[in-house]
Design an enzyme around this catalytic site. Structure first.
Site, PDB file in Angstrom:
ATOM      1  N   ARG A  91       0.841  -1.045   0.041  1.00 44.02           N
ATOM      2  CA  ARG A  91       0.137  -0.014   0.195  1.00 44.02           C
ATOM      3  C   ARG A  91       0.847   1.010  -0.038  1.00 44.02           C
ATOM      4  NH1 ARG A  91      -4.197   2.863  -1.447  1.00 44.02           N
ATOM      5  NH2 ARG A  91      -5.486   3.653   0.241  1.00 44.02           N
ATOM      6  N   GLY A  92       0.933   1.783  -1.039  1.00 42.70           N
ATOM      7  CA  GLY A  92       1.912   3.025  -1.279  1.00 42.70           C
ATOM      8  C   GLY A  92       1.710   3.962  -0.245  1.00 42.70           C
ATOM      9  N   GLU A  93       0.852   4.593   0.108  1.00 44.83           N
ATOM     10  CA  GLU A  93       0.844   5.454   1.258  1.00 44.83           C
ATOM     11  C   GLU A  93       1.098   5.166   2.627  1.00 44.83           C
ATOM     12  OE1 GLU A  93      -3.684   5.485   3.177  1.00 44.83           O
ATOM     13  OE2 GLU A  93      -3.632   6.090   1.287  1.00 44.83           O
ATOM     14  N   ASP A  94       1.371   3.859   2.808  1.00 42.61           N
ATOM     15  CA  ASP A  94       1.916   3.327   4.256  1.00 42.61           C
ATOM     16  C   ASP A  94       3.442   3.246   3.819  1.00 42.61           C
ATOM     17  OD1 ASP A  94      -0.600   3.347   5.149  1.00 42.61           O
ATOM     18  OD2 ASP A  94      -0.700   1.050   4.825  1.00 42.61           O
ATOM     19  N   THR A  95       3.915   2.618   2.870  1.00 48.57           N
ATOM     20  CA  THR A  95       5.267   2.450   3.138  1.00 48.57           C
ATOM     21  C   THR A  95       6.176   2.525   1.840  1.00 48.57           C
ATOM     22  OG1 THR A  95       4.836  -0.054   2.111  1.00 48.57           O
ATOM     23  CG2 THR A  95       4.464  -0.080   4.469  1.00 48.57           C
ATOM     24  N   ARG A  96       5.589   3.218   0.889  1.00 49.69           N
ATOM     25  CA  ARG A  96       6.371   3.585  -0.422  1.00 49.69           C
ATOM     26  C   ARG A  96       7.590   4.168  -0.178  1.00 49.69           C
ATOM     27  NH1 ARG A  96       5.326   3.645  -5.789  1.00 49.69           N
ATOM     28  NH2 ARG A  96       3.040   3.599  -5.476  1.00 49.69           N
ATOM     29  N   GLY A 140      -6.462   2.852 -10.798  1.00 47.45           N
ATOM     30  CA  GLY A 140      -7.923   2.674 -10.940  1.00 47.45           C
ATOM     31  C   GLY A 140      -8.366   1.523 -10.003  1.00 47.45           C
ATOM     32  N   GLU A 193      -4.187  -7.173  -6.504  1.00 47.38           N
ATOM     33  CA  GLU A 193      -2.994  -7.707  -6.760  1.00 47.38           C
ATOM     34  C   GLU A 193      -2.823  -9.330  -5.932  1.00 47.38           C
ATOM     35  OE1 GLU A 193      -0.027  -3.974  -7.383  1.00 47.38           O
ATOM     36  OE2 GLU A 193       0.049  -5.090  -5.424  1.00 47.38           O
TER      37      GLU A 193
END
Length: 197
Positions: A28-33, A61, A95
């Site tokens: 999840r990008g906002e958490d760990t990117r 999307g 995913e």
């Protein structure tokens, strides 16, 4: 032609002919990117492992793109980084479903990584995962089969042997990254003995 052997920064020897092995990172990008995932990505690349981490150039999307599906299907290993907001993303959940399908079809190795979320929260959909599914059930009221598939995928993934930031590394991100990179390298040097059985 003889294979060349190299030693990585972690002191492990590996056959460079296995550098074609690919690892897919689901997160999840906002958490760990910008933190854990980017550091893990860098460590895997430095170890000579081809690693796919989606970037901002991929179209976003509800459904994952064909490009992403190909990246998942072309990987020998998937690392699924569960974090607090993972279940709130249909993208991440789609995913995960594709990753687990690859596990069944091709024997892809799948390792869950629990980043500041316990395996039981993921397995039983409690806490923020419960909140996420309440929202998803309202949003997909006409397609609850999809929501059920996501729930089943989370349970299946949480039951796999994986890595927990708190339990395996006492909360130290770098320690967990070293453990994961060493595990990936051990799989690579094993020559894929666990793949496609």
């Amino acid at each position: 032609m003889a294979a060349s052997t190299s030693t990585n920064q972690h002191g492990l020897s590996f056959d460079s002919s296995y550098r074609h092995w690919k690892v897919f990172l689901s997160f999840r990008g906002e958490d760990t990117r910008k933190t854990f995932t980017s550091h893990l990505y860098t460590a895997l690349k430095q170890a000579g492992i081809i690693t796919f981490m989606d970037d901002f150039g991929l179209p976003r999307g509800e459904e994952i793109s064909q490009q992403l599906i190909k990246a998942i299907q072309g990987s020998e290993i998937s690392l699924v980084i569960f974090s607090a907001n993972y279940a709130s993303s249909p993208w991440c959940l789609n995913e995960l479903v594709e990753i687990l399908e690859c596990k069944k079809r091709t024997g892809q190795l799948v390792y869950p990584v629990f980043y500041n979320v316990s395996p039981s929260v993921v397995r039983h959909k409690t806490g923020r995962f419960s909140d996420a599914f309440e929202s998803l059930e309202k949003r997909y009221v006409s397609n609850l089969d999809k929501v059920d598939k996501w729930k089943a995928a989370l349970t299946e993934a949480a039951n796999l042997s994986g890595y927990d930031l708190q339990n395996d590394a006492d909360g130290y991100e770098i320690r967990l990254i070293q453990i994961i990179v060493n595990k990936v390298l051990l799989e690579v040097t094993a020559g894929g003995s666990n793949i496609f059985l």
